[in-house]
Design a protein around this motif. Structure first.
Motif, short mmCIF file in Angstrom:
data_model
loop_
_atom_site.label_atom_id
_atom_site.label_comp_id
_atom_site.label_asym_id
_atom_site.label_seq_id
_atom_site.Cartn_x
_atom_site.Cartn_y
_atom_site.Cartn_z
N THR A 221 0.84 -1.20 0.00
CA THR A 221 0.00 0.00 0.00
C THR A 221 0.87 1.25 0.00
N PHE A 222 0.65 2.11 -0.98
CA PHE A 222 1.37 3.36 -1.10
C PHE A 222 0.38 4.52 -0.93
N VAL A 223 0.81 5.58 -0.26
CA VAL A 223 0.00 6.79 -0.12
C VAL A 223 0.36 7.72 -1.28
N ALA A 224 -0.63 8.18 -2.00
CA ALA A 224 -0.40 9.03 -3.17
C ALA A 224 0.42 10.26 -2.80
N PRO A 286 3.97 7.30 -6.33
CA PRO A 286 2.93 7.46 -7.36
C PRO A 286 1.85 8.42 -6.88
N THR A 287 1.27 9.15 -7.79
CA THR A 287 0.25 10.15 -7.40
C THR A 287 -1.16 9.75 -7.84
N ARG A 288 -1.28 8.79 -8.74
CA ARG A 288 -2.61 8.38 -9.21
C ARG A 288 -3.09 7.21 -8.34
N THR A 289 -4.25 7.36 -7.72
CA THR A 289 -4.77 6.32 -6.85
C THR A 289 -5.40 5.20 -7.65
N GLY A 290 -5.51 4.05 -7.00
CA GLY A 290 -6.13 2.90 -7.65
C GLY A 290 -5.71 1.61 -6.99
N GLU A 291 -6.46 0.56 -7.30
CA GLU A 291 -6.16 -0.77 -6.78
C GLU A 291 -5.50 -1.61 -7.88
N ASN A 292 -4.70 -2.58 -7.42
CA ASN A 292 -4.00 -3.48 -8.35
C ASN A 292 -3.21 -2.69 -9.40
N VAL A 293 -2.43 -1.76 -8.89
CA VAL A 293 -1.55 -0.97 -9.75
C VAL A 293 -0.24 -1.74 -9.92
N ILE A 318 0.58 -3.14 -6.27
CA ILE A 318 0.32 -2.30 -5.10
C ILE A 318 -1.05 -1.67 -5.21
N ASP A 319 -1.49 -1.11 -4.08
CA ASP A 319 -2.67 -0.24 -4.04
C ASP A 319 -2.17 1.16 -3.69
N VAL A 320 -2.68 2.17 -4.40
CA VAL A 320 -2.31 3.57 -4.13
C VAL A 320 -3.57 4.25 -3.56
N VAL A 321 -3.46 4.76 -2.32
CA VAL A 321 -4.60 5.35 -1.60
C VAL A 321 -4.33 6.83 -1.36
#
Length: 326
Positions: A221-224, A286-293, A318-321
């Motif tokens: 999990t990454f924070v945008a 990463p700055t664009r959020t999404g799941e299964n990135v 990863i997931d970007v939140v």
């Protein structure tokens, strides 16, 4: 009078030098060569002692152990009355040729054994060849002691170093040509050794709770917009220096598995010489959020715009939140 106490031929210096004088000289040469090879990192001296260490001494020791009796002393002329004629045994030129051949076989067998037990490295190979050669020389010395004095092989003997079988001139020329070709081939291989497979290796690492870099427990999990540390390992085995370009992209895939959205999140260069490796720490945000990135580290040899595609690709899912804990 026993066989071992028979009169010594005045022209034969074996008694003065000792029945195993050649074996002692070879043993000393092997020990000295091993010390030089282990102490000197290449160069002319290593080649000077290394060629006979690999191509002659092991085979000479084996031939001496197999043929402890001196060569036959037959000539075209009929033997003089009362002259002693020993059992048929190859002459010294033939033994020299056998020494070259058996040395190649011994080195190959020892190399396979060392590689099976450990790995092909200088120290274990030199030690193994030294022990084998000294052991064969010891066997040769014991076998010679079991023969009458006049029958023992020794190339330093006055008589046996002079007497040659019929056709010795032709044998000498043939042996000389063979030695020149063999040494030339070894020198060529040493000057231009086979390169083997050329490749680049890359891998991702993360930091464990103990502060060690490991290839497991990657963040998912990454924070945008917030940097997450990741380490990229690179190893250059291309047989040349390479300027690598690493492009990190975050990709969102469509229903059919194709890339729907791609964002470049990092780019950096690494220059490595042949056989050089490094581990580079990067903050990935990463700055664009999404799941299964799909987060990919694409390794290019040179400029990405000048190549058909990345040479290596390492990826994480990863997931970007928006915020931590979301």
């Amino acid at each position: 009078m026993s066989d071992t106490d028979e009169a010594q031929d005045p022209s034969d210096t074996t008694g003065r030098l000792g029945p195993n004088s050649d074996l002692l000289l070879v043993a000393a040469a092997v020990v000295v060569s091993a010390g030089v090879l282990l102490a000197v990192d290449g160069g002319p001296l290593a080649w000077l002692v290394g060629i006979p260490f690999l191509l002659f001494w092991p085979g000479y020791a084996v031939v001496s152990a197999l043929l402890p009796e001196k060569p036959s002393e037959r000539t075209d002329a009929a033997p003089a009355a009362g002259a002693r004629e020993w059992i048929d045994s190859p002459g010294w030129l033939v033994r020299d040729g056998l020494s070259l051949l058996l040395s190649a076989i011994v080195v190959a067998v020892v190399g396979v054994a060392v590689n099976w037990l450990a790995a092909i490295r200088l120290v274990p190979v030199v030690v193994a060849l030294t022990l084998f050669t000294l052991a064969a020389l010891a066997v040769a010395a014991v076998r010679r002691r079991q023969l009458p004095v006049g029958a023992r092989a020794n190339p330093l003997s006055g008589r046996s170093s002079v007497i040659r079988s019929v056709g010795s001139t032709r044998q000498a020329r043939t042996l000389a040509v063979a030695v020149i070709l063999l040494v030339g081939a070894v020198a060529f291989v040493g000057a231009a050794p086979p390169q083997g497979e050329a490749y680049t290796e890359s891998y991702l690492l993360t930091e464990s709770a103990d502060g060690d870099l490991v290839a497991e427990d990657y963040p998912t999990t990454f924070v945008a917009g917030e940097g997450q540390p990741l380490w990229l390992g690179l190893e250059n085995h291309e047989h040349r220096a390479v300027d690598y370009t690493v492009v990190v992209v975050a990709e969102t895939l469509g229903p059919d598995g194709s890339v729907a959205v791609q964002q470049e999140v990092d780019r950096f260069g690494v220059e490595l010489a042949h056989n050089e490796s490094t581990v580079v720490e990067r903050q990935i945000a990463p700055t664009r959020t999404g799941e299964n990135v799909r987060l990919q580290f694409q390794v290019y040899k040179g400029d990405p715009g000048e190549t058909a595609g990345p040479d290596q690709t390492t990826q994480l899912w990863i997931d970007v939140v928006d915020t931590a804990g979301a």
